[in-house]
Every structure is written in C-alpha cells, then in structure tokens.
Scaffold this motif. Structure first.
Motif, short mmCIF file in Angstrom:
data_model
loop_
_atom_site.label_atom_id
_atom_site.label_comp_id
_atom_site.label_asym_id
_atom_site.label_seq_id
_atom_site.Cartn_x
_atom_site.Cartn_y
_atom_site.Cartn_z
N GLY A 192 1.33 1.19 -12.46
CA GLY A 192 0.21 2.10 -12.64
C GLY A 192 -1.04 1.55 -12.03
N GLU A 193 -2.19 2.20 -12.34
CA GLU A 193 -3.46 1.83 -11.77
C GLU A 193 -3.78 0.37 -12.05
OE1 GLU A 193 -6.95 4.33 -11.99
OE2 GLU A 193 -5.69 5.89 -12.86
N GLY A 194 -4.42 -0.27 -11.07
CA GLY A 194 -4.96 -1.59 -11.28
C GLY A 194 -3.98 -2.71 -10.96
N LYS A 195 -2.77 -2.42 -10.54
CA LYS A 195 -1.82 -3.47 -10.23
C LYS A 195 -1.76 -3.70 -8.72
CE LYS A 195 1.06 -2.84 -14.30
NZ LYS A 195 2.43 -2.69 -14.80
N GLU A 196 -1.70 -4.96 -8.32
CA GLU A 196 -1.60 -5.26 -6.90
C GLU A 196 -0.27 -4.78 -6.36
OE1 GLU A 196 -2.30 -9.25 -5.77
OE2 GLU A 196 -4.12 -9.45 -6.96
N THR A 197 -0.31 -4.36 -5.10
CA THR A 197 0.93 -3.85 -4.50
C THR A 197 1.03 -4.27 -3.04
OG1 THR A 197 -0.15 -1.80 -3.89
CG2 THR A 197 0.97 -1.85 -6.02
N ALA A 242 -1.02 7.27 -10.13
CA ALA A 242 -1.12 6.58 -8.84
C ALA A 242 -0.41 5.25 -8.99
CB ALA A 242 -2.58 6.37 -8.46
N GLU A 243 0.63 5.04 -8.20
CA GLU A 243 1.47 3.87 -8.37
C GLU A 243 1.02 2.65 -7.57
OE1 GLU A 243 3.92 3.57 -10.60
OE2 GLU A 243 3.26 5.56 -11.26
N LEU A 244 0.16 2.85 -6.59
CA LEU A 244 -0.20 1.74 -5.71
C LEU A 244 -1.71 1.50 -5.67
CD1 LEU A 244 2.06 2.44 -2.59
CD2 LEU A 244 2.64 1.18 -4.67
N THR A 245 -2.08 0.25 -5.45
CA THR A 245 -3.46 -0.12 -5.18
C THR A 245 -3.47 -1.10 -4.01
OG1 THR A 245 -3.42 -1.99 -6.72
CG2 THR A 245 -4.17 0.14 -7.59
N ALA A 256 -10.50 1.73 -2.21
CA ALA A 256 -11.27 1.87 -3.45
C ALA A 256 -10.51 2.60 -4.56
CB ALA A 256 -12.59 2.60 -3.16
N ALA A 257 -9.68 3.56 -4.18
CA ALA A 257 -8.99 4.38 -5.19
C ALA A 257 -7.50 4.07 -5.21
CB ALA A 257 -9.20 5.86 -4.90
N PRO A 258 -6.87 4.13 -6.38
CA PRO A 258 -5.41 4.01 -6.44
C PRO A 258 -4.77 5.22 -5.75
CG PRO A 258 -6.28 4.67 -8.56
CD PRO A 258 -7.47 4.36 -7.71
N PHE A 259 -3.52 5.08 -5.32
CA PHE A 259 -2.90 6.15 -4.53
C PHE A 259 -1.40 6.15 -4.74
CE2 PHE A 259 -3.52 2.34 -2.07
CZ PHE A 259 -2.33 2.15 -1.39
N ALA A 260 -0.73 7.11 -4.10
CA ALA A 260 0.73 7.28 -4.14
C ALA A 260 1.23 7.75 -5.50
CB ALA A 260 1.46 6.00 -3.71
N PRO A 261 0.99 9.03 -5.85
CA PRO A 261 1.48 9.57 -7.13
C PRO A 261 2.99 9.76 -7.11
CG PRO A 261 0.48 11.30 -5.82
CD PRO A 261 0.22 10.03 -5.08
N ALA A 262 3.61 9.55 -8.27
CA ALA A 262 5.07 9.68 -8.38
C ALA A 262 5.49 10.75 -9.39
CB ALA A 262 5.70 8.35 -8.77
#
Length: 261
Positions: free
Chosen positions: A5-10, A190-193, A198-204
C-alpha cells in the motif's frame, strides 16, 4: 524492500512493472485464501436465486463499475446477470468526469434507481464500491435489503476502519450487506511509490475486484451443477456456434435478462 500500500518503497530489483505484478499477485493470493468462505457463500446465494427463478444485478459507480460490468453479457458468464446502472455514475464517459464522483454523494438517488428497476424480492444485488463510504452504495444496499434482495457487498474493509463515512448514518456499505467480500485493498488504492514521484500510483482494485466477481460466478456455476441444473452460461460469439448457443440461452431466460430489447 517489499511492495504494498501507500508509503512503501518499490524501487528494488525487477522494476516497477514487475513490482506491480508482484503486488497484484499477493493481493489475489490473500483474497483467494482469506475470502474463500465468503466467495462460496456468495456463490450459493447466486445459485439459489438462479435455481429459484430469480435474477442477478450488479452495481458499481465510477471505476467500481468496471467489475460490475465484467460479469454482464460476458462470454463464459451467467446470462441472468444484469447491470443496475445509475445514469452519470457508471464511468468516465460522463462529462465532466468529476460529475460521477459528485453523484455518488447524492442522498436519495439509489432509492429512485431501485424503484424504477426490475429488481425485486428474491433477486441478488452485488454492490461494488472500493471505499463503501459514499451515500450511493450505502443507500443502494440499504434499500435493496428493504425490498427483500440479497445484497453482496464487494468492498475494502480497510476504508471502514480507517476513514469516515460520508453517509448521514455514519455507516459503510459493509454494514448493510448479507455477504461481504473484502478486496484487501489499502486505503488510497495505489500499490507503488517511488522516491522521485510525489504521489503513490498503480491501483490494483480493478484486478482484484474483478477476480472476486468471477470467482463468485465460478462458485455459483459449481453449485448449480451440484443441484443438477445446467448453468445458463453464455459462449463467445467468436467461436463457431456461439451465436446459436447464446440465442437459445437468452430465449430460455428472457424474463430474467434486461440488457437487450
């Protein structure tokens, strides 16, 4: 580092596209394992409605409507599933697109739609809403249950635990359903950051919610077969004999199909 989810490094190995697939696969594994009992219960409800002469309806607003649409008039799907559409709230075809989001917050709209629909007691209604916090999905479930429909909510329970309802009752979609299917999507969808984005992205949510819907239809098909009933399935019109097959099925179940004249 992992994905989620939001806030995790990817930004680890494999690149962002690969990390998105990893996140989606992880979510699909969770709903397969953790929602198996609810999927089976929902499948039994659909099968019972079909066996008893009932109809199936699916509703979703905005991008949540994509999963609802995916089980309507679908090759390999049950012919008796109908889209319960709210004008202006189905997708991004309305102009401006933001109007659809605004309509989700209008009190009383769901009741007007249900009152003018063919849905009646004994039918099944899927209400698909990721957040389940807006007036439209909440009232759709409330009103449908009052009419005697079995309501299956497809939502993310995380929103009910981490956000505030926008309905006057303070309740969420999950509070007004006979069966709840939890998509496990994190708040924000949003699965990716990335450190430079600036914004999280890639909804699943669409991937997972559509899979949940199709899993229920598979469960319903299995239960119908167990009852000795041929499931009213549609075939692809792009295979030989498909049109003839579908014509027979739609003729047999014409009184339960509302997506054609």
């Amino acid at each position: 580092m992992g994905v989620g989810g939001e806030g995790k490094e990817t930004d680890g190995g494999g690149g962002l596209p690969g990390r998105f697939f990893d996140a989606a696969i992880e979510l699909l594994g969770r709903v397969r394992d953790e929602e198996a009992a609810n999927v089976a219960t929902a499948g039994e409800a659909v099968a019972s409605a079909v066996a008893g002469g009932g109809r199936i309806f699916a509703f979703g607003a905005g991008h949540s409507s994509l999963a609802a649409q995916d089980v309507v008039y679908r090759a390999g799907g049950l012919a008796v599933v109908n889209l319960l559409a709210v004008p202006g709230a189905v997708g991004v075809d309305v102009m401006p697109a933001t109007l659809g989001s605004a309509l989700e917050r209008v009190d009383g709209l769901a009741g007007a739609v249900l009152d003018s629909s063919p849905a009646t007691a004994g039918d099944v209604l899927f209400v698909v809403s990721l957040s389940g916090r807006n007036a439209l999905p909440v009232e759709m479930a409330m009103n449908a249950r009052a009419l005697g429909l079995t309501v299956i909510g497809v939502t993310s329970v995380a929103y009910a635990e981490e956000t505030r309802s926008r309905h006057v009752s303070g309740s969420f979609l999950r509070d007004h359903c006979d069966i709840v299917l939890d998509s496990k999507i994190a708040v924000g969808d949003a699965e990716l950051t990335h450190e430079r984005v600036a914004a999280p992205f890639a909804p699943a949510s669409t991937v997972v919610t559509s899979a949940l819907m199709q899993a229920v239809m598979a469960a319903a098909t299995e239960r119908l077969v167990a009852r000795g009933i041929e499931p009213p399935l549609l075939r692809s019109g792009n295979v030989d004999g498909g049109h003839e097959w579908n014509g027979r099925v739609m003729s047999e179940y014409a009184d339960r199909i509302f997506f054609r004249n």
